[in-house]
Motif scaffolding. Structure first.
Motif: not given
Length: 283
Positions: A238-243
């Motif tokens: 989920x890193x891209x979305x959290x960013x």
């Protein structure tokens, strides 16, 4: 007097740093957080800690706490049983910037981790006689002890925060993720998404007396949430979305998810899944 009522819906400990956690119905608070949380750690031949950051397969090491032993299991490996009250030679190891005393767990444990993770490694246990303190820039007057956690004794996340993330993942056509990705100790219901960001103290009444926890620092996230805890596959979510929505000026613009907390009161008292508590909001 609390501003909001919450329920402690889940309790988790991670006996071996960066390996899988254990969900508990009840856990004792000790000086370093929940009992047995990050009490053991895997180190390389130089005594430096290793984690899923460089060894994603650590996610596949399952842990089970029993009355007298810790049981470790991994694909293709026989179970490893470690007595809770036995250690071997004294040693020194490094966790982030701290060099701390520890106890080696012996040749069998070293071989087990070396075989599974495919490089020479050893397993160590934290020396409870040593005080490893959280950064006083965040804890102020509170001396918050840690075992092998990254830097604080407790991590708190709300179910609403995960729900909000999964809604955003769905909107981007990505698969939902579980709370396992974020490795919290305490999971709360009763808050809005990221409501934990704004809490000051969290309190529970227990049969042994009150427990009071203070929220001190947002949890800045490394790439570990991008590792699937079921199969150890490394992705970008989920890193891209959290960013897209969770960069946090309080931690230098890093992505944050969840809050680190320290113990104000309640050592040697137990927390229980399902118990209700109250929290005050920081103004």
């Amino acid at each position: 007097m609390s501003d909001v009522e919450v329920t402690l819906s889940e309790l988790h400990v991670y006996p071996v740093k960066s390996c899988a956690g254990v969900a508990l119905r009840e856990s004792l608070l000790i000086e370093t957080g929940l009992e047995f949380d990050r009490a053991w750690m895997v180190v390389d031949s130089e005594g430096e800690f290793v984690s899923q950051r460089e060894l994603p397969r650590m996610a596949l090491v399952r842990t089970e706490l029993r009355a007298s032993d810790l049981v470790l299991r991994a694909p293709g490996m026989l179970a490893l049983h470690l007595s809770l009250d036995t250690v071997e030679a004294a040693t020194r190891v490094r966790v982030w910037d701290d060099v701390v005393p520890a106890f080696d767990m012996g040749a069998l444990a070293a071989q087990w981790f070396s075989d599974f993770l495919r490089q020479p490694l050893r397993l160590v246990r934290f020396d409870p006689g040593h005080q490893r303190l959280s950064d006083r820039a965040w804890t102020g007057a509170i001396e918050a002890e840690n075992a092998f956690s990254d830097g604080f004794p407790l991590l708190v996340v709300s179910t609403a925060s995960l729900d909000g993330l999964n809604e955003r993942l769905a909107a981007r056509g990505a698969a939902p993720v579980t709370m396992q990705r974020f490795r919290p100790n305490l999971v709360l219901t009763g808050l809005d998404a990221h409501g934990e960001d704004h809490l000051d103290e969290l309190a529970f009444d227990t049969p042994e007396g009150p427990v009071r926890l203070k929220f001190v620092k947002p949890c800045a996230r490394c790439p570990i949430p991008n590792i699937d805890p079921v199969c150890a596959a490394v992705g970008c979510e989920p890193g891209d979305t959290l960013a897209t929505y969770r960069t946090d000026a309080r931690v230098g613009g890093a992505i944050s998810f969840g809050m680190n907390a320290v113990i104000v009161e309640g050592i040697e008292r137990s927390l229980r899944s399902g118990q209700r508590g109250g929290a005050t909001i920081r103004f």
